[in-house]
Enzyme design. Structure first.
Site, mmCIF file in Angstrom:
data_model
loop_
_atom_site.group_PDB
_atom_site.id
_atom_site.type_symbol
_atom_site.label_atom_id
_atom_site.label_comp_id
_atom_site.label_asym_id
_atom_site.label_seq_id
_atom_site.Cartn_x
_atom_site.Cartn_y
_atom_site.Cartn_z
ATOM 1 N N ASP A 157 1.052 -1.082 0.064
ATOM 2 C CA ASP A 157 0.624 -0.507 0.577
ATOM 3 C C ASP A 157 0.653 1.410 0.556
ATOM 4 O O ASP A 157 1.376 1.425 0.801
ATOM 5 C CB ASP A 157 -0.713 0.190 1.462
ATOM 6 C CG ASP A 157 -1.750 1.580 1.346
ATOM 7 O OD1 ASP A 157 -1.824 1.881 0.703
ATOM 8 O OD2 ASP A 157 -2.499 1.492 3.172
ATOM 9 N N ASN B 87 -0.424 4.591 -0.072
ATOM 10 C CA ASN B 87 -0.843 5.917 -0.696
ATOM 11 C C ASN B 87 -1.457 5.602 0.716
ATOM 12 O O ASN B 87 -1.838 6.334 1.636
ATOM 13 C CB ASN B 87 -2.542 6.318 -0.818
ATOM 14 C CG ASN B 87 -3.201 4.938 -1.636
ATOM 15 O OD1 ASN B 87 -3.051 4.251 -0.290
ATOM 16 N ND2 ASN B 87 -3.753 5.360 -2.143
ATOM 17 N N ASP C 262 -3.580 3.781 2.839
ATOM 18 C CA ASP C 262 -5.387 3.776 2.868
ATOM 19 C C ASP C 262 -5.851 2.410 3.444
ATOM 20 O O ASP C 262 -6.799 2.004 3.699
ATOM 21 C CB ASP C 262 -6.405 4.180 1.951
ATOM 22 C CG ASP C 262 -6.126 2.836 0.533
ATOM 23 O OD1 ASP C 262 -4.980 2.564 0.910
ATOM 24 O OD2 ASP C 262 -6.755 3.379 -0.644
ATOM 25 N N ASP D 98 -1.916 -1.517 -3.629
ATOM 26 C CA ASP D 98 -2.197 -0.647 -4.970
ATOM 27 C C ASP D 98 -0.950 -0.290 -6.360
ATOM 28 O O ASP D 98 -0.695 -1.193 -6.153
ATOM 29 C CB ASP D 98 -2.540 1.173 -4.552
ATOM 30 C CG ASP D 98 -1.577 1.792 -3.893
ATOM 31 O OD1 ASP D 98 -0.097 1.101 -4.108
ATOM 32 O OD2 ASP D 98 -1.970 2.679 -2.701
ATOM 33 N N ASP E 207 -10.540 -15.452 -15.944
ATOM 34 C CA ASP E 207 -11.253 -16.341 -14.980
ATOM 35 C C ASP E 207 -12.006 -17.124 -15.178
ATOM 36 O O ASP E 207 -12.532 -16.948 -16.466
ATOM 37 C CB ASP E 207 -11.565 -14.998 -14.187
ATOM 38 C CG ASP E 207 -12.795 -15.564 -13.281
ATOM 39 O OD1 ASP E 207 -12.442 -16.277 -12.518
ATOM 40 O OD2 ASP E 207 -14.000 -14.996 -12.447
ATOM 41 N N GLU F 237 -8.170 -20.389 -16.509
ATOM 42 C CA GLU F 237 -8.935 -21.056 -15.171
ATOM 43 C C GLU F 237 -9.753 -21.778 -15.409
ATOM 44 O O GLU F 237 -10.505 -21.151 -16.127
ATOM 45 C CB GLU F 237 -9.587 -20.244 -14.545
ATOM 46 C CG GLU F 237 -9.820 -20.182 -13.297
ATOM 47 C CD GLU F 237 -10.565 -19.835 -12.246
ATOM 48 O OE1 GLU F 237 -10.937 -19.600 -10.896
ATOM 49 O OE2 GLU F 237 -11.356 -19.228 -12.622
#
Length: 536
Positions: free
Chosen positions: A30, A32, A34, A38, A209, A272
């Site tokens: 992370d 930033n 939060d 990201d 997916d 998948e």
């Protein structure tokens, strides 16, 4: 056992020689502050990935999404969620990855979108809307209720009634994930353009997916009951998904995906697909009409951890692969229990050796390289919708999605604030910084194995053949040219005999999961060995 000549790859593509590393963006790093990972966080830790020795990263979905299923409910296929960054951040990430010699794969979700996608918003607005047929709508059954008996993979009916137009729409997963109608040519063209959008930005491939879900049987007949179902398994398995998955028409779509990818050169498609070998390998397609490069093979995740069973599963899979196919292996993912939680720390080292010495492309999952095992998720921190749909089964995936631990500082260096999911219990000792200093750590084991694999053609692209072994030992040979290797893995906590192939002797111990020692005809408990053999 004699294997056909195609079981070695003399002129291997990058995705055959290489190793893929799956990143779950919410939980990698992370930047930033939060509490959610990201793209900038991934970029900041690419040196770790490159030093590990893998060849490509695969990102779980980063697209705009309401996050009903944490990104697998896509609201815009051609943008980046503000949670993770923006297209400029993505462009910086792919440039940084390529500068380090890493390929980048995205997760393509073609079976369903979010119910917040503009396509679905238009589709549900009116029966006459041009996009109505982009999704699968049906009238209620003659006596009322859902159009058929299909069950969502998350439990409950696969159908959701919509008051606005008086019809049901199909959803193989959450009701917030309506299924797309791939029999509609306009929808099909729009989704192929999605692939082109990302290929044009430099993406090196896609993991696709639930590819085997993508087309439903014409007429949507009831699925037959599963006579083996019992209350201890998922509600989905009450039925055999004979008509809701793996339809012949889906192969035409996979071939179209492949044609788009091939237009861009050395790209790769990973599908998948949860199916038995005889149906799984059909997704390679034919030489004249290929489909995905790698139909994902989940055998090591789904198989009991004992030598006879693993040997049979590996050999059966090898025999099933067509001449033009190439195998692949995986021991962990964002959907599966952690390998170290499943088999324990010692055997997780053996599992790493197995994954990285079998013939075929391995896929690693973030955190397995530091041996993340059991994770405690307090009830008030559970996030996975799959858990809440069937809480009595304890099938939530949160324990596989916890944040990476980078160091022993605040929040393990993952974030400046409390992460979205708890860290694993022993993160202060089990983190990248600590393990990078320890030559006997799990991280060092993975780095050593990946370096050996990269430097040894017999491991990255050679022949495979099973070998004679003692009880509880899984053994096989890898050969390329005159180079002959024996991999011997003790899957027990007891010493076992090391059996060499007739007429051979040990030229060198190339690797051990335990401290180096002189071979004495035995395997230590929980030991994995890679040996170079020469004629006796």
């Amino acid at each position: 056992m004699t294997l056909a000549p195609h079981h070695a790859a003399a002129d291997a593509q990058w995705w055959q020689r290489g190793t893929i590393y799956q990143i779950y963006p919410r939980s990698f790093a992370d930047a930033n502050g939060d509490g959610v990972g990201d793209l900038a966080g991934i970029e900041a830790h690419l040196d770790h990935v490159a030093a590990l020795g893998v060849d490509a990263i695969w990102l779980s979905p980063i697209f705009p999404s309401p996050m009903a299923d944490f990104g697998y409910d896509v609201a815009d296929y051609c943008d980046v969620s503000p949670l993770f960054g923006d297209l400029a951040a993505f462009d910086r990430l792919i440039a940084a990855a390529h500068a380090r010699g890493l390929k980048l794969l995205l997760d393509f979700v073609p079976n369903h979108s979010s119910d917040q996608h503009p396509w679905f918003q238009a589709s549900r607005s009116s029966r006459e809307d041009p996009k109505r047929d982009w999704y699968i709508w049906r009238d209620p059954a003659p006596g009322g209720g859902p159009p058929n008996n299909w069950i969502s993979d998350f439990g409950g009916s696969s159908w959701e009634y919509d008051d606005r137009t008086g019809q049901y729409y199909l959803h193989a997963f959450l009701k917030e994930q309506p299924d797309l109608n791939w029999r509609n040519s306009d929808l099909r063209a729009a989704m192929l353009d999605v692939l082109r959008f990302w290929f044009d930005r430099g993406v090196d491939g896609f993991r696709i997916d639930v590819l085997w879900h993508i087309v439903k049987a014409d007429g949507l007949p009831d699925n037959p009951p599963n006579p083996a179902w019992h209350a201890g398994i998922t509600e989905r398995d009450k039925l055999i998904q004979a008509y809701s998955t793996d339809q012949p028409e889906a192969h035409d779509i996979a071939a179209e995906f492949r044609a788009v990818a091939d237009d861009y050169g050395a790209r790769v498609l990973v599908g998948e697909i949860f199916l038995p070998n005889d149906r799984l390998v059909r997704w390679y397609g034919a030489p004249e009409r290929p489909e995905v490069h790698l139909p994902f093979n989940f055998a090591l995740i789904e198989t009991a951890w004992d030598a006879p069973t693993l040997a049979r599963v590996i050999d059966d899979y090898e025999r099933s692969i067509p001449t033009h196919g190439w195998p692949n292996w995986v021991i962990g993912s964002h959907d599966a229990p952690r390998i170290a939680a499943r088999v324990g720390e010692a055997q997780a080292r053996v599992a790493a050796t197995l994954l990285l010495t079998l013939r075929g492309t391995p896929t690693l999952y973030q955190g397995d390289e530091i041996g993340i095992g059991p994770v405690t998720i307090p009830p008030d921190r559970i996030r996975d919708p799959q858990h809440f749909r069937q809480p009595n089964l304890d099938i939530g995936r949160d324990r596989s999605r916890t944040p990476m631990a980078w160091d022993d500082g605040a929040h393990a260096g993952f974030s400046r604030t409390e992460p979205w999911l708890p860290l694993h219990d022993d993160w202060r000792m089990r983190n990248v910084a600590a393990q990078a200093r320890d030559p006997r750590s799990m991280l060092s084991l993975y780095r050593d194995l990946l370096a050996l694999r990269r430097a040894t053609p017999a491991l990255s692209r050679g022949f495979y053949a099973p070998a004679e072994a003692d009880i509880d030992v899984l053994a096989f040979e890898r050969t390329f040219g005159d180079d002959r290797l024996l991999v011997a893995l003790n899957l027990s906590a007891l010493p076992r005999r090391l059996i060499l192939p007739a007429g051979t002797t040990i030229a060198a111990v190339m690797h051990s999961t335990l401290p180096p020692r002189t071979p004495d005809g035995t395997l230590a408990p929980d030991e994995g060995l890679i040996l170079r053999l020469i004629p006796a």
